[in-house]
Design an enzyme around this catalytic site. Structure first.
Site, mmCIF file in Angstrom:
data_model
loop_
_atom_site.group_PDB
_atom_site.id
_atom_site.type_symbol
_atom_site.label_atom_id
_atom_site.label_comp_id
_atom_site.label_asym_id
_atom_site.label_seq_id
_atom_site.Cartn_x
_atom_site.Cartn_y
_atom_site.Cartn_z
ATOM 1 N N GLY A 197 0.918 -1.191 0.064
ATOM 2 C CA GLY A 197 0.218 -0.130 0.136
ATOM 3 C C GLY A 197 0.961 1.165 -0.094
ATOM 4 N N ASP A 230 11.487 -0.940 4.586
ATOM 5 C CA ASP A 230 12.480 -1.298 5.591
ATOM 6 C C ASP A 230 13.604 -2.048 5.017
ATOM 7 O OD1 ASP A 230 12.164 -4.351 5.732
ATOM 8 O OD2 ASP A 230 10.132 -3.697 6.114
ATOM 9 N N GLU A 267 2.599 18.898 -22.020
ATOM 10 C CA GLU A 267 3.093 18.137 -21.022
ATOM 11 C C GLU A 267 4.027 17.059 -21.681
ATOM 12 O OE1 GLU A 267 -0.260 18.656 -17.611
ATOM 13 O OE2 GLU A 267 -0.637 17.274 -19.405
HETATM 14 C C1 GLA Z 1 -1.883 -0.842 -3.563
HETATM 15 C C2 GLA Z 1 -0.405 -0.117 -4.294
HETATM 16 C C3 GLA Z 1 -0.701 0.629 -5.291
HETATM 17 C C4 GLA Z 1 -1.523 -0.090 -6.266
HETATM 18 C C5 GLA Z 1 -2.607 -0.644 -5.614
HETATM 19 C C6 GLA Z 1 -3.309 -1.652 -6.357
HETATM 20 O O1 GLA Z 1 -2.287 0.386 -3.035
HETATM 21 O O2 GLA Z 1 0.350 0.680 -3.264
HETATM 22 O O3 GLA Z 1 0.202 1.273 -6.046
HETATM 23 O O4 GLA Z 1 -0.637 -1.104 -6.777
HETATM 24 O O5 GLA Z 1 -2.386 -1.420 -4.374
HETATM 25 O O6 GLA Z 1 -4.461 -2.428 -5.929
#
Ligand code: GLA
Length: 731
Positions: A530, A536, A616
């Site tokens: 996430g 770490d 961009e």
């Molecule tokens: C996590 C990761 C994101 C993405 C989502 C996919 O949150 O940190 O970068 O890969 O899962 O579900």
């Protein structure tokens, strides 16, 4: 190499690195006493620092006879046990079969060995006989026959000392290890500050610095991962220490699960720090003959402030922890489709993003979540590592071939430790999850933790993933982990081994990752939980980069990447340019600024490249080109935090300097522009004072001394969050 010595007469051990020294002594009743850690102090053995007085309410071990000045309660020790009259926090606790829980550790013997020790199934720094030396000191508890071997790995040129502990049951009866810290550090009368890195999902490793107070203070994780909330890297420093001056000590746990770092300032104004696996829900049974090894802690000392301390860690991890062949090689610059499509894509959409990526000069397309099983939302599909053909018609090999065909590499996202209830895997093996008998489960993001303490579960998942990787040319893997561990109970273990589940889970992760990197040594491996929930040193042993945060907002990233830089190399921080308004914060920042911030890390893009404007696209092309030209500075240079984003709310600047001091870049962001503005001077660091450096943009020439001591003015600009950029080259 002779960086570890033992003086037979005084029984003093001295450990030396180029800039630091560590001393301990075997004293009365074979107690191993800590004497000193700090700057190199020559050949003086500081045994005189131990002053023994009769202290009220500090008990004396029986063998001390009538000597009321000898008490474990006040002595600085190397590794303290519970139940011997030391009432402070302890490094270890153990319970014997009769229910007693005292441990009296006494010196028995030691060995000095060439090279660096290694740990079974655990990540650790490695070193050849030329790079490192090992000291193993054996402590012994006479009653239980438990041997506690303290391991010290000394890397003189890196200025780090590592520590770990091996516990062996040499007795006839079972013992239960209830607390097994990786190390203890006792300081005598030092008034210090504690710097640690706290946060939350999408806002990790924020920096907090507080004076130590009497009593116990701690940071920890009980989430089964090292966590977004606290990081297993901490610093103790003198209260006057700054980025460029003063004493500081770093402690980094090379471990990715539950941890605790406790610091106690005791009645005598002494400070004790212990760090290791969290004792919460931890009991490890050792039958006669069994061995338990703790993860290791990497310690570093700097007398030149926090900047130097960080650079010690950056260099040490880059050369002797991270194993990937990509460590010092240019990394493919990638585009990831997560923020571009989330779960809604088909093979045409993916191919089109890859084509747009190729056009602006990117190297790799990464397919994130949603490509497998019935994964149309985060409600289902985890555990079924077979391609979802309703989204990717013709399967992965066909898509990968197409993408390779336009000259782009292909990377893939996986989340191997998890299962969705709505998955074929869960329907076939509901018993393969962590679950407490008869209790309802705690879900998170609708998903459950697989019981990867079980080898058959690890085998099943890894074999599925291996068959995907064998079927097509996948050159990069992003390994995610999107919930904290809960329902901590393994049906495969007996009741008295449930206290091992958290640790066995981490060993399971390491085993799976080891299999992956051994089978595919050319794979570029990025970790993720996430974002930075498992950022770490343990993870860095397997992967040279970690997705730093799910928050891609350039302004928030200034704080997140600043905090991360204290303990981790810049090239390990996955960092991408994303769309505006930003998906996490709704903030707008200039495209250039997003590029500058993302280039202070492992660079990439995370947006729908089909939707960005032609202007961009042109900026992106230049950013990519520029990153390639400067990547060597990010990967091998020294890093300087020129400002603290928690204090300076006007601008944030940072600097890279090549090791030979011939080249330097200063990047940053103007946080606010003012009418009738102040002129902000910034002062560079780490240059050679007498070398002449040219500003590549203006052509102006300065001595290193001028750049460092007289400073240079920041450009006066207009508009929100303008980028700051300087590039200096020695003439
Ligand atoms: C996590 C990761 C994101 C993405 C989502 C996919 O949150 O940190 O970068 O890969 O899962 O579900």
């Amino acid at each position: 190499m002779n960086c570890i010595t033992y003086n037979q007469e005084t029984k003093v051990f001295s450990l030396r690195t180029n800039q630091s020294m560590y001393q301990m002594q075997v004293r009365e009743h074979n107690t191993l006493v800590h004497l000193y850690y700090g700057a190199n102090i020559g050949d003086t053995e500081v045994t005189y620092r131990i002053v023994s007085l009769d202290r009220g309410f500090s008990g004396n071990p029986y063998e001390a006879g009538n000597d009321r000045t000898f008490s474990m309660d006040v002595l600085p020790q190397e590794y303290s046990g519970y139940g011997n009259g030391d009432y402070r926090i302890n490094a270890m606790e153990m319970e014997q079969d009769d229910g007693s829980d005292a441990v009296h550790l006494r010196y028995e013997s030691h060995r000095i060995l060439p090279g660096k020790y290694s740990l079974e199934g655990l990540p650790a720094m490695y070193g050849t006989d030329e790079e490192a030396q090992t000291l193993e000191i054996t402590l012994y508890d006479r009653i239980s026959n438990l041997k506690v071997r303290l391991l010290y790995g000394v890397f003189p040129n890196l200025d780090v000392i590592t520590r770990a502990v091996r516990m062996e049951n040499h007795g006839q009866k079972r013992v239960a290890i209830k607390r097994a810290m990786s190390m203890e550090m006792d300081y005598q009368n030092k008034h210090m500050d504690f710097i640690h890195f706290y946060g939350r999902h999408a806002m990790e490793r924020l920096t907090e610095r507080l004076p130590l107070h009497h009593g116990v203070q701690s940071v920890e994780s009980k989430r089964g991962t090292s966590s977004h909330q606290h990081n297993p890297f901490v610093i103790l420093c003198d209260q006057m220490t700054t980025e460029t001056q003063g004493d500081c000590y770093g402690f980094a746990l090379v471990y990715s699960g539950n941890f605790r770092c406790e610091i106690e300032v005791d009645q005598m104004e002494q400070t004790r720090l212990v760090m290791g696996i969290h004792p919460y829900h931890f009991t490890y049974r050792l039958n006669p003959g069994d061995v338990f090894e703790t993860p290791e802690v990497v310690m570093a000392y700097s007398d030149k402030g926090l900047g130097r301390l960080s650079n010690i860690y950056h260099d040490a991890y880059r050369s002797n922890l991270i194993r990937s062949k990509y460590m010092n090689a240019p990394r493919p610059i990638l585009v990831n489709n997560w923020e571009a499509t989330y779960f809604n894509f088909d093979e045409e959409k993916l191919f089109n993003i890859a084509c747009a990526a190729k056009e602006i000069g990117l190297d790799m397309f990464v397919l994130d979540d949603g490509w497998f099983g019935k994964r149309d939302s985060d409600f289902s599909g985890l555990g079924d590592w077979v391609v979802n053909e309703s989204k990717i018609k013709g399967g992965l090999p066909k898509l990968v071939e197409r993408i390779n065909g336009i000259g782009m590499k292909f990377g893939l996202w996986i989340e191997p430790e998890m299962v969705s209830e709505d998955s074929d895997l869960y329907r076939a093996h509901p018993e393969w999850v962590l679950r407490i008998p008869d209790r309802s489960m705690v879900r998170s993001r609708y998903q459950l933790n697989l019981d990867i303490t079980r080898k058959e579960v690890r085998d099943h998942v890894m074999n599925q993933i291996f068959s995907i990787l064998d079927s097509c040319n996948v050159e990069y893997i992003k390994w995610d982990m999107n919930r904290s561990v809960a329902n901590v109970y393994s049906a495969a273990l007996p009741a008295d081994r449930q206290g091992e589940v958290f640790h066995r889970y981490v060993l399971g992760v390491y085993d799976m990752m080891e299999r992956l990197v051994t089978r595919y040594p050319n794979l570029l491996f990025e970790n993720c939980s996430g974002g930075g929930g498992r950022f770490d040193a343990g993870m860095l042993y397997y992967s040279p980069q970690i997705w730093c945060s799910d928050n891609t907002d350039a302004i928030d990233r200034l704080k997140i990447q600043y905090g991360t830089s204290f303990g981790y190399p810049i090239s390990t921080m996955g960092s991408h340019v994303s769309v505006c308004p930003n998906h996490q914060t709704g903030r707008n920042t200039p495209f250039e600024t997003r590029g500058i911030v993302a280039s202070a890390g492992t660079f990439g893009y995370e947006l729908d490249l089909e939707k960005i404007t032609p202007e961009e696209k042109e900026i992106a092309k230049k950013q990519i080109q520029k990153y390639k030209e400067r990547e060597h500075l990010v990967q091998t240079g020294d890093y300087h935090r020129l400002t603290d984003p928690f204090r300076n709310t006007d601008y944030v600047v940072w600097q890279f300097v090549s090791k030979d001091k011939r080249e330097s870049i200063v990047d940053g962001v103007m946080l606010k522009n003012e009418p009738n503005p102040h002129i902000h001077l910034i002062y560079l660091r780490g240059l050679d004072p007498s070398t002449r450096y040219q500003d590549k943009k203006t052509g102006q020439v300065y001595t290193g001394a001028a750049l460092m001591k007289a400073g240079i003015p920041l450009p006066v600009g207009c508009g929100d969050y303008q980028p700051i950029e300087f590039h200096f080259c020695a003439l």
